[in-house]
Write a protein that holds these residues in place. Structure first.
Motif, mmCIF file in Angstrom:
data_model
loop_
_atom_site.group_PDB
_atom_site.id
_atom_site.type_symbol
_atom_site.label_atom_id
_atom_site.label_comp_id
_atom_site.label_asym_id
_atom_site.label_seq_id
_atom_site.Cartn_x
_atom_site.Cartn_y
_atom_site.Cartn_z
ATOM 1 N N SER A 68 0.948 -1.070 -0.244
ATOM 2 C CA SER A 68 -0.196 -0.019 0.039
ATOM 3 C C SER A 68 1.003 1.413 -0.109
ATOM 4 C CB SER A 68 -0.921 -0.244 1.207
ATOM 5 O OG SER A 68 -2.039 1.083 0.988
ATOM 6 N N SER A 69 0.203 2.421 0.088
ATOM 7 C CA SER A 69 1.123 3.576 0.095
ATOM 8 C C SER A 69 0.738 4.692 1.005
ATOM 9 C CB SER A 69 0.818 3.867 -1.327
ATOM 10 O OG SER A 69 1.088 5.260 -1.550
ATOM 11 N N ALA A 70 1.477 5.656 1.391
ATOM 12 C CA ALA A 70 1.179 6.691 2.028
ATOM 13 C C ALA A 70 0.146 7.676 1.299
ATOM 14 C CB ALA A 70 2.333 7.465 2.343
ATOM 15 N N THR A 71 -0.208 7.447 0.186
ATOM 16 C CA THR A 71 -1.035 8.173 -0.599
ATOM 17 C C THR A 71 -2.359 8.112 0.038
ATOM 18 O OG1 THR A 71 -1.486 8.810 -2.878
ATOM 19 C CG2 THR A 71 -1.462 6.660 -2.355
ATOM 20 N N VAL A 72 -2.560 6.810 0.893
ATOM 21 C CA VAL A 72 -4.014 6.909 1.295
ATOM 22 C C VAL A 72 -4.307 7.871 2.250
ATOM 23 C CG1 VAL A 72 -4.100 4.231 0.544
ATOM 24 C CG2 VAL A 72 -3.354 5.116 2.899
ATOM 25 N N TYR A 73 -3.337 8.589 2.944
ATOM 26 C CA TYR A 73 -3.580 9.456 3.741
ATOM 27 C C TYR A 73 -3.757 10.920 3.346
ATOM 28 C CZ TYR A 73 -1.393 6.147 7.246
ATOM 29 O OH TYR A 73 -1.058 5.146 7.712
ATOM 30 N N GLY A 74 -3.800 10.997 2.056
ATOM 31 C CA GLY A 74 -3.706 12.604 1.595
ATOM 32 C C GLY A 74 -2.858 13.535 2.532
ATOM 33 N N GLN A 75 -3.400 14.700 2.508
ATOM 34 C CA GLN A 75 -2.673 15.801 3.230
ATOM 35 C C GLN A 75 -3.283 15.521 4.833
ATOM 36 O OE1 GLN A 75 0.232 18.421 3.344
ATOM 37 N NE2 GLN A 75 -0.315 17.392 5.327
ATOM 38 N N PRO A 76 -2.594 14.860 5.683
ATOM 39 C CA PRO A 76 -3.125 14.594 6.942
ATOM 40 C C PRO A 76 -2.923 15.969 7.957
ATOM 41 C CG PRO A 76 -1.156 13.507 6.743
ATOM 42 C CD PRO A 76 -1.209 14.192 5.582
ATOM 43 N N ASP A 77 -3.915 16.209 8.901
ATOM 44 C CA ASP A 77 -3.949 17.236 9.558
ATOM 45 C C ASP A 77 -2.790 17.284 10.763
ATOM 46 O OD1 ASP A 77 -6.371 18.155 8.408
ATOM 47 O OD2 ASP A 77 -7.481 17.105 10.000
ATOM 48 N N VAL B 5 0.969 17.239 -1.586
ATOM 49 C CA VAL B 5 0.704 17.781 -0.383
ATOM 50 C C VAL B 5 2.104 18.358 -0.074
ATOM 51 C CG1 VAL B 5 -0.841 15.998 0.035
ATOM 52 C CG2 VAL B 5 1.514 15.860 0.754
ATOM 53 N N ALA B 6 1.889 19.444 1.183
ATOM 54 C CA ALA B 6 2.927 20.215 1.276
ATOM 55 C C ALA B 6 4.040 19.191 2.132
ATOM 56 C CB ALA B 6 2.653 21.400 2.480
ATOM 57 N N ALA B 7 3.603 18.527 2.790
ATOM 58 C CA ALA B 7 4.487 17.798 3.877
ATOM 59 C C ALA B 7 3.845 16.373 4.416
ATOM 60 C CB ALA B 7 4.993 18.412 5.130
ATOM 61 N N ILE B 8 4.352 15.419 4.514
ATOM 62 C CA ILE B 8 4.047 14.206 5.000
ATOM 63 C C ILE B 8 5.363 13.272 5.519
ATOM 64 C CG2 ILE B 8 3.555 12.912 2.745
ATOM 65 C CD1 ILE B 8 1.291 11.508 4.087
ATOM 66 N N TYR B 9 5.178 12.688 6.659
ATOM 67 C CA TYR B 9 6.070 11.723 6.947
ATOM 68 C C TYR B 9 5.487 10.883 8.156
ATOM 69 C CZ TYR B 9 6.895 15.461 10.590
ATOM 70 O OH TYR B 9 6.723 16.517 11.412
ATOM 71 N N ALA B 10 6.262 9.770 8.165
ATOM 72 C CA ALA B 10 5.461 8.697 9.104
ATOM 73 C C ALA B 10 5.783 8.716 10.399
ATOM 74 C CB ALA B 10 5.803 7.621 8.339
ATOM 75 N N ASN B 11 5.005 8.274 11.416
ATOM 76 C CA ASN B 11 5.149 7.589 12.705
ATOM 77 C C ASN B 11 5.478 6.413 12.518
ATOM 78 O OD1 ASN B 11 4.759 5.989 15.048
ATOM 79 N ND2 ASN B 11 4.192 7.911 15.935
ATOM 80 N N VAL B 12 6.562 5.645 12.639
ATOM 81 C CA VAL B 12 7.025 4.254 12.301
ATOM 82 C C VAL B 12 7.201 3.362 13.704
ATOM 83 C CG1 VAL B 12 7.825 4.695 10.316
ATOM 84 C CG2 VAL B 12 9.388 5.131 12.300
ATOM 85 N N ASP B 13 6.418 3.937 14.873
ATOM 86 C CA ASP B 13 6.459 3.085 16.109
ATOM 87 C C ASP B 13 5.874 1.857 15.772
ATOM 88 O OD1 ASP B 13 7.548 5.530 17.096
ATOM 89 O OD2 ASP B 13 5.906 6.021 18.409
ATOM 90 N N LYS B 14 4.964 1.504 15.270
ATOM 91 C CA LYS B 14 4.352 0.255 14.973
ATOM 92 C C LYS B 14 5.197 -0.563 14.532
ATOM 93 C CE LYS B 14 0.096 -1.945 13.680
ATOM 94 N NZ LYS B 14 -1.283 -1.871 13.141
ATOM 95 N N ALA B 15 6.020 -0.239 13.187
ATOM 96 C CA ALA B 15 6.897 -1.313 12.748
ATOM 97 C C ALA B 15 7.872 -1.588 13.561
ATOM 98 C CB ALA B 15 7.413 -0.467 11.387
ATOM 99 N N ALA B 16 8.495 -0.602 14.418
ATOM 100 C CA ALA B 16 9.475 -1.172 15.340
ATOM 101 C C ALA B 16 9.171 -2.035 16.233
ATOM 102 C CB ALA B 16 10.108 0.198 16.035
#
Ligand code: NAD
Ligand code: UFG
Length: 345
Positions: A127-136, A303-314
């Motif tokens: 899947s892809s981060a594209t599913v989040y669009g521009q998150p708040d 979108v202007a900015a998007i980055y992940a919280n990766v705590d779950k993967a860890a």
């Protein structure tokens, strides 16, 4: 002892080829199912040069129901499927929506039906981060609400996730994980495999390397007036080898019985955002090349900015990224040179 078999659909492509290396090195037998619509058969020889063994390539269009059935019947002993196969160009999907819906939805349906028929228990989906669009709120976690898809491509990723979830909840499929990739870039450290987009690249990193090698005259930086540290857009770039290793982690999580939710979603990024100018600066630093670039208008749909919280993967995969932005730009450049100068691609 026979090695556990993994089917990778779309396995001849960019992320699939790097994942095939990681899987083979971890002791899996890998079968690639691909119609080569965006890849080339010679990648199996190059995977073979890296790992000492060429994976089997099954030439199959996953939209062809009978061909897909026949292929899965041959490999019904697989313990898991990684479903990479898809068309992935956002702009092209806007121009050719029915082609994208047909390819990405029908192929998914056939894979789910084949897994049900043969009781293949484990699915990992690209899947892809594209599913989040521009998150708040940034960074985005797996709980961040999804936004309406901005393109038919994004729509297919959202719909694919729903199809998988419903198949799992109905018991047609034992377990599945949707991995939401952020921005995969870079190449294998040998530079023998990497990303080779057809035609003019849409994505930043191949555009940078093609400009540096002289195939493109100038890199257009889309937008210098975003509300970010230097005005250019922020993304979470992740090295494709880190991504490949995350697939291995996800597969082991399924195979060793640790997956507690039968359907799960996991973000894969570094957790760090980089601006377009920071990527260019990294490229110039590691290569010593001055890149010809110019800041132009924003690209529609970005979108202007998007980055992940990766705590779950860890937490659940015990996975952490190992490679930084400089390693991403360095390896992308090594691959660009090798592909053009040695492979003549
Ligand atoms: P890619 O185009 O290099 O690989 C996809 C492969 O799927 C190709 O080899 C192609 O020939 C094959 N394929 C497509 N339709 C097929 C069909 N009907 N039957 C058989 N094979 C088919 O792309 P990639 O960058 O390796 O992406 C892999 C997956 O990751 C895709 O699902 C993509 O949407 C997803 N993804 C990619 C990115 C990215 O930036 N690269 C980001 C997020 C998600
Ligand atoms: N960019 C430029 N110039 C270019 C190309 C890109 O300035 O020539 C900028 C874009 O405007 C954006 C950033 O570089 O700010 C990254 O753009 P990419 O096209 O490389 O990546 P996107 O974030 O737009 O999209 C990528 C994949 C999608 C996927 C998405 C989220 O292309 O398939 O990440 O995972 F859905």
């Amino acid at each position: 002892m026979t090695k556990p078999k993994i089917i990778t659909t779309g396995g001849a492509g960019y992320i699939g080829s790097h994942t095939a290396v990681a899987l083979q090195e971890a002791g899996f037998e890998v079968v690639l199912m691909d119609n080569l619509v965006n890849s080339s058969a010679d990648v199996i020889h190059r995977i073979g040069r890296i790992t000492g063994k060429e994976p089997l390539l099954e030439l199959v269009d996953l939209c062809d129901e009978q061909a897909t059935k026949n292929c899965f019947s041959k490999h019904s002993d697989a313990v898991g499927i990684i479903h990479f196969a898809a068309l992935k160009a956002v702009g092209e999907s806007v121009a050719q929506p029915t082609r994208y819906y047909r390819n990405n939805l029908v192929s998914m349906l056939h894979v789910l039906e084949a897994m049900h028929q043969h009781n293949i228990p484990n699915l990992i989906f690209s899947s892809s981060a594209t599913v989040y669009g521009q998150p708040d709120v940034l960074p985005v976690t797996e709980q961040t609400p999804l936004q309406p898809a901005a393109s038919p491509y994004g729509q297919t990723k959202q719909m694919n996730e729903v199809m998988i979830r419903d198949a799992v909840f109905a018991g047609e499929l034992k377990r599945a994980i949707s991995l939401r990739y952020f921005n995969p870039v870079g190449a294998h450290p040998t530079a023998i495999i990497g990303e080779l987009p057809l035609g003019i690249p849409n994505n930043l990193m191949p555009f940078i390397t093609q400009t540096a090698i002289g195939i493109r005259k100038e890199l257009a930086v889309f937008g210098g007036d975003y509300d970010t540290i230097d005005g250019t857009a922020v993304r979470d770039y992740i090295h494709v080898m880190d991504l490949a290793e995350a697939h291995l982690g996800a597969l082991q999580y399924q195979l060793n019985g640790s997956q507690s939710e039968s359907y799960d979603v996991i973000n894969l990024g570094t957790g760090l955002g980089s601006t377009v100018l920071e990527v260019i600066q990294s490229f110039e630093k590691v290569t010593g090349i001055n890149l010809n670039y110019r800041i132009v208008d924003r690209r529609p749909g970005d979108v202007a900015a998007i980055y992940a919280n990766v705590d779950k993967a860890a937490r659940v995969l015990h996975w952490h990224t190992q490679r930084d932005l400089d390693e991403m730009t360095r390896s992308a450049w090594a691959w660009e040179k090798y592909a053009r100068e040695t492979l003549g691609l």
